[in-house]
Design a protein around this motif. Structure first.
Motif, short mmCIF file in Angstrom:
data_model
loop_
_atom_site.label_atom_id
_atom_site.label_comp_id
_atom_site.label_asym_id
_atom_site.label_seq_id
_atom_site.Cartn_x
_atom_site.Cartn_y
_atom_site.Cartn_z
N VAL A 169 -3.48 -0.75 -1.40
CA VAL A 169 -3.57 -0.55 -0.06
C VAL A 169 -3.45 0.89 0.31
CG1 VAL A 169 -2.79 -2.94 0.46
CG2 VAL A 169 -1.05 -1.01 0.24
N ALA A 170 -4.07 1.11 1.45
CA ALA A 170 -3.93 2.48 1.99
C ALA A 170 -3.92 2.38 3.73
CB ALA A 170 -4.76 3.57 1.50
N ALA A 171 -3.78 3.50 4.33
CA ALA A 171 -3.76 3.37 5.82
C ALA A 171 -5.46 3.29 6.12
CB ALA A 171 -3.45 4.70 6.55
N PRO A 172 -6.06 2.61 7.08
CA PRO A 172 -7.22 2.50 7.49
C PRO A 172 -7.97 3.94 7.55
CG PRO A 172 -5.99 1.12 8.76
CD PRO A 172 -4.96 1.77 7.97
N THR A 173 -7.14 4.82 7.90
CA THR A 173 -7.86 6.28 7.97
C THR A 173 -7.67 7.00 6.54
OG1 THR A 173 -5.55 7.00 8.45
CG2 THR A 173 -6.98 6.42 10.43
N HIS A 174 -7.09 6.40 5.59
CA HIS A 174 -7.16 7.25 4.32
C HIS A 174 -8.43 7.23 3.75
CE1 HIS A 174 -6.16 8.27 -0.04
NE2 HIS A 174 -4.99 8.45 0.63
N ALA A 175 -9.04 8.16 2.84
CA ALA A 175 -10.29 8.65 2.42
C ALA A 175 -10.86 7.30 1.49
CB ALA A 175 -10.48 9.86 1.73
N LEU A 176 -9.73 6.83 0.85
CA LEU A 176 -10.07 5.56 0.02
C LEU A 176 -10.38 4.35 0.48
CD1 LEU A 176 -7.28 6.00 -2.77
CD2 LEU A 176 -9.57 6.35 -2.99
N ALA A 177 -9.88 4.12 2.03
CA ALA A 177 -10.31 2.69 2.74
C ALA A 177 -11.64 2.92 3.01
CB ALA A 177 -9.47 3.14 4.19
N LEU A 241 1.24 -3.20 -2.63
CA LEU A 241 2.17 -3.88 -1.90
C LEU A 241 1.70 -5.45 -2.04
CD1 LEU A 241 2.79 -2.26 1.26
CD2 LEU A 241 4.28 -2.15 -0.44
N PRO A 242 2.74 -6.32 -2.05
CA PRO A 242 2.60 -7.94 -2.20
C PRO A 242 1.86 -8.16 -0.87
CG PRO A 242 5.02 -7.55 -2.16
CD PRO A 242 4.39 -6.10 -1.89
N ARG A 243 0.90 -9.23 -1.10
CA ARG A 243 -0.09 -9.36 -0.11
C ARG A 243 0.64 -10.06 1.01
NH1 ARG A 243 -5.26 -11.61 0.86
NH2 ARG A 243 -6.18 -10.79 -1.25
N LYS A 244 1.78 -10.79 0.73
CA LYS A 244 2.78 -11.34 1.84
C LYS A 244 3.14 -10.55 2.74
CE LYS A 244 6.24 -14.99 1.37
NZ LYS A 244 5.52 -16.08 1.53
N ILE A 245 3.27 -9.10 2.65
CA ILE A 245 3.86 -8.29 3.72
C ILE A 245 2.75 -7.19 4.12
CG2 ILE A 245 5.92 -8.28 2.70
CD1 ILE A 245 5.52 -5.43 1.93
N ILE A 246 1.27 -7.41 3.72
CA ILE A 246 0.41 -6.79 4.31
C ILE A 246 -0.24 -7.10 5.79
CG2 ILE A 246 -1.92 -5.83 3.95
CD1 ILE A 246 -1.34 -6.16 0.96
N ASP A 247 -0.24 -6.21 6.61
CA ASP A 247 -0.97 -6.63 7.82
C ASP A 247 -1.83 -5.48 8.50
OD1 ASP A 247 0.55 -4.48 8.70
OD2 ASP A 247 2.34 -5.52 9.46
N GLU A 248 -2.17 -5.76 9.79
CA GLU A 248 -3.21 -4.84 10.44
C GLU A 248 -2.96 -3.22 10.24
OE1 GLU A 248 -0.33 -5.54 13.42
OE2 GLU A 248 -1.33 -6.76 11.97
N GLN A 249 -1.59 -2.79 9.77
CA GLN A 249 -1.67 -1.38 9.64
C GLN A 249 -2.19 -0.88 8.28
OE1 GLN A 249 3.00 -0.30 10.69
NE2 GLN A 249 3.07 -2.34 10.46
N LEU A 250 -2.45 -1.71 7.52
CA LEU A 250 -3.08 -1.27 6.16
C LEU A 250 -4.19 -1.88 5.82
CD1 LEU A 250 0.51 -1.48 4.16
CD2 LEU A 250 -0.56 0.53 4.78
N GLU A 251 -5.01 -1.25 4.81
CA GLU A 251 -6.50 -1.77 4.43
C GLU A 251 -6.13 -2.12 2.99
OE1 GLU A 251 -10.31 -2.67 5.22
OE2 GLU A 251 -8.92 -1.66 6.75
N ILE A 252 -6.56 -3.22 2.49
CA ILE A 252 -6.50 -3.63 1.19
C ILE A 252 -8.03 -3.05 0.61
CG2 ILE A 252 -7.01 -5.49 -0.56
CD1 ILE A 252 -5.65 -7.29 1.53
#
Length: 291
Positions: A169-177, A241-252
């Motif tokens: 995961v990374a932030a939606p604004t990260h280059a990898l996202a 991160l575990p999928r269980k704690i991923i929300d809209e703050q992060l991009e898979i």
């Protein structure tokens, strides 16, 4: 030898000071000091070298420490065995758990235990999985519910209860996202935020990169996943991160890689007798966990 004196001795040896031992045993420091003085008088040997506020075991203290732990362990085992003859589910149940498991998996089981068996006194400690594993080996807790070790010690009995799916995961604004069909090599070129390299999770990820002969550039570490989540959400790097704690703050991230699963479950020392409370709690976990 008085078991209370031995408890004070072990507490000081493990905590490195009289004050910390007093806090752990809920005693005053003078009471702790008196117990040690009586024990030293009985053994006719000094057990600690006192250097300022710190203490260190003498040679006699080193000899006594392992014996004292065995004695206290046998006393506890005898008390449990006698209490369990009554068939009652009561007494203390000491559990070590990681923050992630304790916060995201255990609550319904702890609630059911307290509802069905109100006489059980729950002694719950939040520790890193690796530390909890060590404490179980030392006989400190009845059971631990943690991320399971990649290789188990022969003295440990374990049971997998859940499989935690991990995601890059990374932030939606990260280059990898913004990229698709990423390879591990693409991630290798960017900074990562991970738990300490001694943790089971980071060892698992590091193995993936080592197998590809790729560097893993870990610039910041934290063993609290919520802290990692915050750092990732503000664009400080990528992480796992575990999928269980991923929300809209992060991009898979769209990484071409098979799903990464880490086993979560319970462990206990094979030579430690589990009391009725521990057995019924393990039954709750095993019988109410989806497979």
């Amino acid at each position: 030898m008085d078991t209370q004196h031995l408890q004070a001795f072990v507490a000081i040896a493990e905590n490195g000071s009289f004050s910390a031992a007093a806090e752990r045993l809920h005693l005053t420091q003078p009471a702790i000091s008196k117990r040690i003085a009586l024990l030293e008088e009985q053994l006719k040997a000094s057990l600690f070298d006192r250097i300022g506020r710190q203490v260190a075991l003498t040679q006699a203290g080193q000899v006594l420490l392992s014996k004292a732990k065995l004695i206290l362990g046998e006393v506890i085992a005898a008390q449990r065995a006698i209490a369990d003859l009554q068939g009652d589910v009561q007494g203390k149940l000491s559990i070590a758990t990681s923050h992630h498991v304790g916060l995201h998996y255990l609550p319904p089981f702890l609630r059911e235990l307290s509802t069905r068996y109100p006489q059980v006194k729950l002694d719950l400690h939040f520790l890193d999985s690796e530390q909890a594993y060590h404490e179980i080996l030392q006989g400190r807790f009845d059971i631990a519910i943690i991320t399971l070790a990649l290789q188990q010690d022969s003295r440990i009995q374990s049971q997998t209860l859940w499989h935690d799916q991990l995601e890059f995961v990374a932030a939606p604004t990260h280059a990898l996202a913004t990229q698709s069909h990423l390879q591990l090599a693409d991630l290798s070129a960017h900074q990562a935020i991970m738990p300490d390299t001694s943790t089971y999770t980071t060892q698992l990820i590091k193995t993936l990169f080592d197998d590809k002969k790729l560097p893993l550039d870990i610039t910041m570490v934290s063993n609290h996943l919520d802290t990692i989540k915050m750092l990732l959400s503000i664009g400080m790097g990528w992480g796992v991160l575990p999928r269980k704690i991923i929300d809209e703050q992060l991009e898979i991230l769209d990484v071409d890689h098979p799903p990464i699963m880490r086993p979560l479950g319970y462990i206990h020392h094979s030579q430690r007798t589990l009391n009725n409370a521990a057995r019924v709690f393990l039954d709750l976990l095993q019988n109410n966990t989806p497979r």
